[in-house]
Design an enzyme around this catalytic site. Structure first.
Site, PDB file in Angstrom:
ATOM      1  N   LYS A   1       0.890  -0.859   0.509  1.00  0.00           N
ATOM      2  CA  LYS A   1      -0.198   0.247  -0.015  1.00  0.00           C
ATOM      3  C   LYS A   1       1.040   1.123  -0.080  1.00  0.00           C
ATOM      4  O   LYS A   1       0.505   1.998  -1.086  1.00  0.00           O
ATOM      5  CB  LYS A   1      -1.255  -0.297   0.865  1.00  0.00           C
TER       6      LYS A   1
ATOM      7  N   ARG B   1      -7.758  -6.810  -9.682  1.00  0.00           N
ATOM      8  CA  ARG B   1      -8.780  -7.829 -10.288  1.00  0.00           C
ATOM      9  C   ARG B   1      -9.694  -7.758 -10.067  1.00  0.00           C
ATOM     10  O   ARG B   1     -10.369  -5.897 -10.309  1.00  0.00           O
ATOM     11  CB  ARG B   1      -8.650  -9.248  -8.623  1.00  0.00           C
TER      12      ARG B   1
END
Lengths: 450, 74
Positions: free
Chosen positions: A116, A291
């Site tokens: 992140k 995704r």
């Protein structure tokens, strides 16, 4: 195009991938744990392979077992769905090493966006707005020092992982100190990496995300936004598109920025840029999901684009789909197997599981059927009910009808709570922020039948 | 009096946070269960002495299964 796709997942998304592959004339290979031996998608797939065991670690997260299934099935591609190994770079590389295609981005994107802190840095480099935040830190003292510089309230987050695990809002240095070891332990256990960072947290902000597809060669397309502020435990419950009450040009500016970002970096699959919207025009990058998302159906309902088919085509080297305008409004409600007030999971046999059918403008994505057991081994999502209408009001109305017609017995669900939310004045007025659902639950009278 | 601490969910034991013989206060976390990817802390319903721990980490537990016993000394 691929000849046979192995689906390394279960439930609603496994079924969804079977449908997309069938539409493309591709054979499908399903896998199943012992707990999922009677799942409906097994009959819909061309073939299925047993993954011995029940726990996720032994089955859908078991790379060795999945790679063995890949080899013996003769599949030439793997669709990872979402969750499990969908963002696991080592698995993506192992699939490639087996001479099959991983239907997702290049593994380096799984790594970059999976970290992140690295993802934030990349976004900032490409002029995508980010919230003030720290580097990866592990000791409480450095975290406290960074927190002082950024200011409270803050979100303490694991650098790895997702699904809200280990994320906690902290309002004081004392809270931060107390939260660090717990979040780090959780992250270590869930993602194998206990690294943390802190990021500015904005009270009353909204979660708005942007759907993109890139071809890895400098071209990308966006399919607008999804508003996902109705959450519990940092997990989404209701999603919709378009986002209500936000100026269209502001949203299109952010969608275009998202598109430009993935085009510039050369991202090569479907993805979502998640942002926190603090106020008019004030956005901050949260993370990029590499995704297909749980809530992809919302976008499909308003654009008519099949995102899973597009993702498979891209992976096979075909072109991006053309942009699509927004048609009407779509809302998704997630039915979870849980006690609606305590949010405790509810397991058991589905003695009745009858999704509504034949309703105009309604789509149900589920991996369950009557007689199946809801087990403690996987997530509590039972079904996604998505409605489409010309207006937001019509879409909400259709969703209410669909939820009322959906018959489930044998486990507790949040279906009545979802209906209560859909009838709430604040929800109907589009007065949404990420604290909305917990306030709604707190203010719910004891007598309310949820 | 002895009080049985039951599981509210079907799941498994992730972590045991106490041991037999320990004094516990109301709300102390005795163990953490896992079910459907969620962590569910099991708290002491009464204050007293932990006289029995009936599960160990990794054990599967059923809804309403007795996990531990607390003697409140009364």
């Amino acid at each position: 195009m691929f000849r046979r796709v192995l689906i390394a997942n279960r439930g609603a998304i496994a079924r969804r991938v079977v449908a997309a592959c069938t539409a493309l004339g591709i054979e499908t290979v399903a896998v199943f744990s012992d707990a999922d031996a009677d799942a409906p998608h097994l009959a819909e797939a061309s073939a299925s392979f047993r993954l011995p065991g029940e726990r996720a670690a032994d089955t859908y997260l078991n790379q060795r077992a999945l790679l063995a299934a890949l080899e013996s099935s003769g599949a030439d591609a793997v669709h990872p769905g979402y969750g499990f190994l969908a963002e696991n770079a080592a698995f993506a590389r192992a699939v490639a090493a087996s001479d099959a295609t991983f239907i997702g981005p290049d593994p380096r994107w799984l790594e970059t966006m999976g970290d992140k802190v690295a993802a934030r840095a990349l976004a900032a480099e490409h002029a995508f707005p980010v919230l003030a935040g720290s580097h990866r830190l592990s000791d409480p003292d450095s975290l406290l020092a960074s927190a002082e510089a950024i200011g409270y309230p803050l979100m303490l987050k694991p650098t790895a992982g997702g699904g809200g695990i280990g994320m906690v809002v902290v309002r004081t240095p004392g809270e931060l100190r107390a939260a660090v070891s717990r979040s780090s332990t959780l992250a270590q256990r869930s993602f194998g990496d206990g690294g943390l960072f802190v990021e500015r947290w904005i009270e009353s902000s909204r979660h708005v995300e942007f759907q993109v597809l890139g071809d890895g060669r400098g071209k990308a397309v966006h399919f607008h936004e999804r508003e996902c502020s109705v959450q519990r435990r940092n997990q989404k419950v209701i999603e919709e598109s378009p986002a209500p009450g936000i100026d269209r040009s502001e949203l299109e500016t952010m969608a275009e920025r998202s598109r430009a970002f993935v085009a510039e970096i050369g991202y090569d699959s479907v993805g979502t840029l998640e942002t926190l919207r603090a106020g008019a025009g004030d956005y901050g990058f949260l993370e990029m999901n590499t995704r297909i998302q749980v809530e992809h159906g919302v976008t499909e309902m308003i654009t008519g684009v099949d995102l899973v088919v597009s993702q498979i085509r891209l992976a096979a080297g075909e072109k991006l789909p053309p942009p699509a305008a927004i048609d009407g409004h779509a809302v998704e409600a997630r039915i979870y197997a849980e006690h609606p007030r305590t949010l405790l999971p509810s397991t058991g046999k589905l003695t009745v599981f009858e999704p509504p059918h034949g309703l105009h403008g309604v789509r149900v994505d589920t991996g369950y059927q009557t007689g199946q057991r809801v087990t403690p081994y996987y997530d509590p999502l039972l079904a996604k009910v998505i409605s489409h209408g010309r207006t937001r009001e019509q879409a909400i109305g259709r969703l209410l009808v669909a939820l009322t017609a959906f018959r489930i017995d044998g486990v507790h669900t949040n279906a009545a709570l979802l209906k209560a939310v859909l009838g709430d004045d604040d929800f109907l007025a589009g007065r949404l922020d990420t604290g909305y659902l917990s306030r709604f639950l707190e203010n719910l009278p004891e007598s309310a039948d949820v | 009096m002895r009080h049985e601490v039951e599981s509210e969910v079907q799941g498994s034991v992730w972590k045991v946070e106490t041991e037999v013989g320990r004094t516990v206060a109301v709300g102390d976390v005795l163990m953490i269960l896992e079910s459907m990817k969620m962590e569910i802390p099991v708290e002491a319903p009464v204050a007293g002495t932990l006289v029995a721990l009936l599960v160990v980490p990794e054990d599967a537990v059923a809804e309403n299964q007795v996990l531990a016993v607390i003697d409140d000394g009364g």
